[in-house]
Scaffold this motif. Sequence first.
Motif, PDB file in Angstrom:
ATOM      1  N   PHE A  97       0.838  -1.196   0.000  1.00 52.21           N
ATOM      2  CA  PHE A  97       0.000   0.000   0.000  1.00 52.21           C
ATOM      3  C   PHE A  97       0.872   1.244   0.000  1.00 52.21           C
ATOM      4  O   PHE A  97       1.895   1.299   0.667  1.00 52.21           O
ATOM      5  CB  PHE A  97      -0.935  -0.003   1.223  1.00 52.21           C
ATOM      6  N   ASP A  98       0.455   2.243  -0.750  1.00 52.11           N
ATOM      7  CA  ASP A  98       1.205   3.489  -0.878  1.00 52.11           C
ATOM      8  C   ASP A  98       0.454   4.599  -0.153  1.00 52.11           C
ATOM      9  O   ASP A  98      -0.737   4.806  -0.393  1.00 52.11           O
ATOM     10  CB  ASP A  98       1.366   3.842  -2.367  1.00 52.11           C
ATOM     11  N   ALA A  99       1.172   5.316   0.712  1.00 51.43           N
ATOM     12  CA  ALA A  99       0.563   6.357   1.537  1.00 51.43           C
ATOM     13  C   ALA A  99       1.313   7.674   1.386  1.00 51.43           C
ATOM     14  O   ALA A  99       2.349   7.738   0.733  1.00 51.43           O
ATOM     15  CB  ALA A  99       0.585   5.924   3.002  1.00 51.43           C
ATOM     16  N   ALA A 100       0.786   8.705   2.020  1.00 50.75           N
ATOM     17  CA  ALA A 100       1.466   9.997   2.114  1.00 50.75           C
ATOM     18  C   ALA A 100       0.900  10.727   3.326  1.00 50.75           C
ATOM     19  O   ALA A 100      -0.313  10.914   3.429  1.00 50.75           O
ATOM     20  CB  ALA A 100       1.258  10.830   0.854  1.00 50.75           C
ATOM     21  N   ALA A 101       1.790  11.097   4.231  1.00 49.91           N
ATOM     22  CA  ALA A 101       1.356  11.728   5.482  1.00 49.91           C
ATOM     23  C   ALA A 101       0.630  13.041   5.229  1.00 49.91           C
ATOM     24  O   ALA A 101      -0.405  13.321   5.819  1.00 49.91           O
ATOM     25  CB  ALA A 101       2.556  11.962   6.393  1.00 49.91           C
ATOM     26  N   VAL A 102       1.172  13.878   4.359  1.00 49.45           N
ATOM     27  CA  VAL A 102       0.615  15.214   4.166  1.00 49.45           C
ATOM     28  C   VAL A 102      -0.407  15.237   3.035  1.00 49.45           C
ATOM     29  O   VAL A 102      -1.561  15.590   3.245  1.00 49.45           O
ATOM     30  CB  VAL A 102       1.731  16.253   3.934  1.00 49.45           C
ATOM     31  N   LEU A 103      -0.007  14.829   1.847  1.00 47.74           N
ATOM     32  CA  LEU A 103      -0.904  14.987   0.698  1.00 47.74           C
ATOM     33  C   LEU A 103      -2.131  14.087   0.779  1.00 47.74           C
ATOM     34  O   LEU A 103      -3.258  14.546   0.731  1.00 47.74           O
ATOM     35  CB  LEU A 103      -0.141  14.735  -0.607  1.00 47.74           C
ATOM     36  N   TYR A 104      -1.947  12.781   0.930  1.00 47.39           N
ATOM     37  CA  TYR A 104      -3.093  11.871   0.972  1.00 47.39           C
ATOM     38  C   TYR A 104      -3.758  11.854   2.342  1.00 47.39           C
ATOM     39  O   TYR A 104      -4.915  11.486   2.463  1.00 47.39           O
ATOM     40  CB  TYR A 104      -2.684  10.429   0.664  1.00 47.39           C
ATOM     41  N   GLN A 105      -2.991  12.187   3.372  1.00 42.87           N
ATOM     42  CA  GLN A 105      -3.482  12.132   4.756  1.00 42.87           C
ATOM     43  C   GLN A 105      -4.030  10.741   5.073  1.00 42.87           C
ATOM     44  O   GLN A 105      -5.084  10.594   5.679  1.00 42.87           O
ATOM     45  CB  GLN A 105      -4.544  13.197   4.997  1.00 42.87           C
ATOM     46  N   SER A 106      -3.289   9.714   4.658  1.00 41.83           N
ATOM     47  CA  SER A 106      -3.810   8.357   4.756  1.00 41.83           C
ATOM     48  C   SER A 106      -3.064   7.449   5.723  1.00 41.83           C
ATOM     49  O   SER A 106      -3.514   6.343   5.980  1.00 41.83           O
ATOM     50  CB  SER A 106      -3.814   7.703   3.370  1.00 41.83           C
ATOM     51  N   GLU A 107      -1.948   7.884   6.279  1.00 41.77           N
ATOM     52  CA  GLU A 107      -1.141   6.978   7.100  1.00 41.77           C
ATOM     53  C   GLU A 107      -1.906   6.457   8.319  1.00 41.77           C
ATOM     54  O   GLU A 107      -1.915   5.252   8.574  1.00 41.77           O
ATOM     55  CB  GLU A 107       0.154   7.660   7.537  1.00 41.77           C
ATOM     56  N   GLN A 108      -2.535   7.319   9.084  1.00 43.64           N
ATOM     57  CA  GLN A 108      -3.267   6.876  10.267  1.00 43.64           C
ATOM     58  C   GLN A 108      -4.415   5.956   9.871  1.00 43.64           C
ATOM     59  O   GLN A 108      -4.652   4.927  10.517  1.00 43.64           O
ATOM     60  CB  GLN A 108      -3.802   8.067  11.062  1.00 43.64           C
ATOM     61  N   THR A 109      -5.113   6.290   8.814  1.00 40.97           N
ATOM     62  CA  THR A 109      -6.243   5.484   8.362  1.00 40.97           C
ATOM     63  C   THR A 109      -5.790   4.104   7.918  1.00 40.97           C
ATOM     64  O   THR A 109      -6.469   3.107   8.180  1.00 40.97           O
ATOM     65  CB  THR A 109      -6.987   6.204   7.222  1.00 40.97           C
ATOM     66  N   ILE A 110      -4.634   4.022   7.275  1.00 44.31           N
ATOM     67  CA  ILE A 110      -4.099   2.718   6.880  1.00 44.31           C
ATOM     68  C   ILE A 110      -3.828   1.880   8.124  1.00 44.31           C
ATOM     69  O   ILE A 110      -4.155   0.688   8.168  1.00 44.31           O
ATOM     70  CB  ILE A 110      -2.823   2.877   6.028  1.00 44.31           C
ATOM     71  N   GLY A 111      -3.249   2.488   9.146  1.00 46.00           N
ATOM     72  CA  GLY A 111      -3.010   1.772  10.394  1.00 46.00           C
ATOM     73  C   GLY A 111      -4.293   1.240  11.005  1.00 46.00           C
ATOM     74  O   GLY A 111      -4.351   0.097  11.483  1.00 46.00           O
ATOM     75  N   GLU A 112      -5.343   2.049  10.985  1.00 43.31           N
ATOM     76  CA  GLU A 112      -6.631   1.616  11.515  1.00 43.31           C
ATOM     77  C   GLU A 112      -7.211   0.469  10.688  1.00 43.31           C
ATOM     78  O   GLU A 112      -7.766  -0.491  11.239  1.00 43.31           O
ATOM     79  CB  GLU A 112      -7.602   2.794  11.550  1.00 43.31           C
ATOM     80  N   ALA A 113      -7.071   0.560   9.377  1.00 41.42           N
ATOM     81  CA  ALA A 113      -7.570  -0.508   8.501  1.00 41.42           C
ATOM     82  C   ALA A 113      -6.804  -1.803   8.728  1.00 41.42           C
ATOM     83  O   ALA A 113      -7.390  -2.891   8.731  1.00 41.42           O
ATOM     84  CB  ALA A 113      -7.478  -0.075   7.038  1.00 41.42           C
ATOM     85  N   ILE A 114      -5.499  -1.705   8.953  1.00 41.97           N
ATOM     86  CA  ILE A 114      -4.691  -2.902   9.223  1.00 41.97           C
ATOM     87  C   ILE A 114      -5.136  -3.548  10.529  1.00 41.97           C
ATOM     88  O   ILE A 114      -5.276  -4.775  10.613  1.00 41.97           O
ATOM     89  CB  ILE A 114      -3.191  -2.547   9.240  1.00 41.97           C
ATOM     90  N   ALA A 115      -5.375  -2.733  11.548  1.00 39.79           N
ATOM     91  CA  ALA A 115      -5.851  -3.275  12.830  1.00 39.79           C
ATOM     92  C   ALA A 115      -7.180  -4.010  12.642  1.00 39.79           C
ATOM     93  O   ALA A 115      -7.386  -5.104  13.184  1.00 39.79           O
ATOM     94  CB  ALA A 115      -6.001  -2.143  13.850  1.00 39.79           C
ATOM     95  N   HIS A 116      -8.059  -3.439  11.854  1.00 39.40           N
ATOM     96  CA  HIS A 116      -9.357  -4.074  11.579  1.00 39.40           C
ATOM     97  C   HIS A 116      -9.161  -5.363  10.784  1.00 39.40           C
ATOM     98  O   HIS A 116      -9.817  -6.376  11.057  1.00 39.40           O
ATOM     99  CB  HIS A 116     -10.258  -3.099  10.827  1.00 39.40           C
ATOM    100  N   ALA A 117      -8.264  -5.340   9.801  1.00 38.66           N
ATOM    101  CA  ALA A 117      -7.983  -6.529   8.992  1.00 38.66           C
ATOM    102  C   ALA A 117      -7.443  -7.670   9.856  1.00 38.66           C
ATOM    103  O   ALA A 117      -7.770  -8.840   9.620  1.00 38.66           O
ATOM    104  CB  ALA A 117      -6.994  -6.187   7.883  1.00 38.66           C
ATOM    105  N   LEU A 118      -6.639  -7.337  10.852  1.00 43.09           N
ATOM    106  CA  LEU A 118      -6.147  -8.356  11.777  1.00 43.09           C
ATOM    107  C   LEU A 118      -7.294  -8.965  12.579  1.00 43.09           C
ATOM    108  O   LEU A 118      -7.363 -10.181  12.757  1.00 43.09           O
ATOM    109  CB  LEU A 118      -5.098  -7.751  12.718  1.00 43.09           C
ATOM    110  N   GLN A 119      -8.230  -8.124  13.031  1.00 49.26           N
ATOM    111  CA  GLN A 119      -9.388  -8.613  13.781  1.00 49.26           C
ATOM    112  C   GLN A 119     -10.256  -9.534  12.916  1.00 49.26           C
ATOM    113  O   GLN A 119     -10.818 -10.505  13.409  1.00 49.26           O
ATOM    114  CB  GLN A 119     -10.235  -7.447  14.283  1.00 49.26           C
ATOM    115  N   LEU A 120     -10.355  -9.202  11.624  1.00 48.93           N
ATOM    116  CA  LEU A 120     -11.172  -9.993  10.700  1.00 48.93           C
ATOM    117  C   LEU A 120     -10.429 -11.207  10.146  1.00 48.93           C
ATOM    118  O   LEU A 120     -10.986 -11.967   9.356  1.00 48.93           O
ATOM    119  CB  LEU A 120     -11.629  -9.116   9.521  1.00 48.93           C
ATOM    120  N   SER A 121      -9.166 -11.365  10.522  1.00 48.58           N
ATOM    121  CA  SER A 121      -8.295 -12.445  10.026  1.00 48.58           C
ATOM    122  C   SER A 121      -8.077 -12.389   8.517  1.00 48.58           C
ATOM    123  O   SER A 121      -7.862 -13.410   7.872  1.00 48.58           O
ATOM    124  CB  SER A 121      -8.847 -13.819  10.428  1.00 48.58           C
ATOM    125  N   LEU A 122      -8.131 -11.173   7.948  1.00 51.77           N
ATOM    126  CA  LEU A 122      -7.780 -11.007   6.530  1.00 51.77           C
ATOM    127  C   LEU A 122      -6.277 -11.151   6.349  1.00 51.77           C
ATOM    128  O   LEU A 122      -5.808 -11.537   5.280  1.00 51.77           O
ATOM    129  CB  LEU A 122      -8.238  -9.647   6.009  1.00 51.77           C
TER     130      LEU A 122
END
Length: 106
Positions: free
Chosen positions: A49-74
């Motif tokens: 996955f490709d992120a960008a802290a400033v422009l996309y503002q997606s780094e924190q959201t990716i972390g949250e999605a990964i945590a959820h994916a772990l809970q779902l056993s993806l």
Amino acid sequence: MGSILEVRLGSTNATIPIVGFGTAAWPFGASETIKESILNTLKLRYRHFDAAAVLYQSEQTIGEAIAHALQLSLIQSRTELFITSKLWCSDAHSDRVLLALQNTLQ
């Protein structure tokens, strides 16, 4: 779905998927759109996955999605994933690089 091509990293046996899923969403920082997209692409076996802290503002959201994916056993572990990001221009100074890197790694 066919397999995703990988490339070998340096002189190691480690490989990285050659295609990364971009996490920019309009409007930038659209966290629910990003989370849903990441969960869906993990189901399709994307692992880069490709992120960008400033422009996309997606780094924190990716972390949250990964945590959820772990809970779902993806995925079984964060170590299955490759996350690339970008250093913003204003952070490209010797006194700011380390802090920007630490923020990205959180």
